[in-house]
Enzyme design. Structure first.
Site, PDB file in Angstrom:
ATOM      1  N   LYS A  27     -10.706 -30.987  30.323  1.00  0.00           N
ATOM      2  CA  LYS A  27      -9.837 -32.016  29.752  1.00  0.00           C
ATOM      3  C   LYS A  27     -10.578 -32.727  28.631  1.00  0.00           C
ATOM      4  O   LYS A  27     -11.793 -32.886  28.683  1.00  0.00           O
ATOM      5  CB  LYS A  27      -9.430 -32.980  30.866  1.00  0.00           C
ATOM      6  CG  LYS A  27      -8.597 -34.174  30.461  1.00  0.00           C
ATOM      7  CD  LYS A  27      -8.265 -35.008  31.685  1.00  0.00           C
ATOM      8  CE  LYS A  27      -7.652 -36.351  31.315  1.00  0.00           C
ATOM      9  NZ  LYS A  27      -7.365 -37.183  32.508  1.00  0.00           N
ATOM     10  N   LYS A  41      -6.462 -29.319  29.483  1.00  0.00           N
ATOM     11  CA  LYS A  41      -5.599 -30.499  29.462  1.00  0.00           C
ATOM     12  C   LYS A  41      -5.967 -31.365  28.265  1.00  0.00           C
ATOM     13  O   LYS A  41      -7.137 -31.702  28.067  1.00  0.00           O
ATOM     14  CB  LYS A  41      -5.742 -31.308  30.754  1.00  0.00           C
ATOM     15  CG  LYS A  41      -4.937 -32.608  30.756  1.00  0.00           C
ATOM     16  CD  LYS A  41      -5.052 -33.338  32.079  1.00  0.00           C
ATOM     17  CE  LYS A  41      -4.394 -34.717  32.008  1.00  0.00           C
ATOM     18  NZ  LYS A  41      -4.461 -35.441  33.310  1.00  0.00           N
TER      19      LYS A  41
END
EC number: 4.1.2.4
Length: 263
Positions: free
Chosen positions: A191, A222
């Site tokens: 992420k 992400k």
């Protein structure tokens, strides 16, 4: 067998060379046309609806959950103290409680992060977003970074773990190193950012992270921080993001639905 920092250093240098030799990405295309109605459901299912402000109230957490239920978002992502409340509010729905761990600095010990994770799972969390030990990464203490992620993955007992790299604080080589170590340690996602250390997700970083972890096949990316519009959301998806973290999920979906009315 645990690897030494020297062994990790060799692996990381090889990974950096490998990623840099991959074909250069073509310029990120302009956002795709707004989703047609059927695609809006797919868009909602990749959004982690987020409220991580330190002054968030219980009423605001309930509102977050109600919004997630209305739009069928993938998750509600909150701080650990609110996981029991979120789990109760979302009970019986397909939207899952997501808890941040080691947030927002990533500087707590691996044992503390593992404890946070076990507590969050016990309280009803189904996904964990942990912050990488950024200082250890920059110190080239790669063995500690690996252990840190592995400890949380183990404590999560099969639940999805996303590792926040805090890309705003890293060089490109450090982003590759962080994503590679996280993938090797068993993370399901890498992420971009917390949103608490400046900077924001970028298409360039998403593409670089995607190139780094694609060898695993099952590790996804992400994009999070600064994603406040449908256009930015689509830009991240075009760059290779599989999940979007945003506190603007409602506005994004309203824009998508408004645009789909033309079809």
């Amino acid at each position: 067998m645990a690897l030494s920092n020297e062994e990790w250093d060799t692996l990381i240098r090889n990974k950096i060379d490998e990623v840099n030799k991959l074909p250069k990405d073509t310029p990120v295309p302009s956002p795709s046309p707004p989703p047609i109605p059927a695609a809006n459901e797919i868009l909602a299912l990749i959004i982690d609806h987020t409220l991580l402000k330190p002054d968030a109230t219980s009423a605001q957490i309930d509102e977050l959950c109600d919004q997630a239920l209305k739009f069928n978002f993938k998750s509600c992502c909150v701080n650990g103290a609110y996981i029991p409340q979120v789990a109760r509010r979302l009970a019986g729905s397909s939207t899952v409680p997501c808890c941040v761990v080691g947030f927002p600095l990533g500087a707590s010990s691996s044992k503390v992060k593992a404890f946070e994770t076990r507590q969050a799972i016990s309280d009803g969390a189904k996904e964990i977003d942990m912050v990488l030990n950024i200082g250890a990464l920059k110190s080239h203490n790669y063995a500690l970074v690996f252990l840190d992620v592995q400890s949380v993955v183990s404590a999560a007992s099969g639940h999805t773990v996303k590792v926040i790299l805090e890309t705003a604080l890293l060089s490109d080589d450090e982003k590759i190193a962080a994503a590679f170590i996280a993938a090797e340690a068993g993370a399901a996602f890498v992420k971009t950012c917390t949103g608490f250390s400046g900077g924001a997700a970028s298409a360039k970083d998403v593409a670089l992270m995607k190139k780094t972890v694609q060898y695993k096949g099952n590790v996804r990316v992400k994009a999070s921080a600064g994603i406040r519009s449908l256009e930015t959301c689509l830009e991240m998806l075009a760059a290779g993001a599989d999940r979007i973290g945003t506190s603007s999920g409602v506005a994004i979906m309203q824009k998508a639905e408004s645009n789909s009315d033309a079809y």
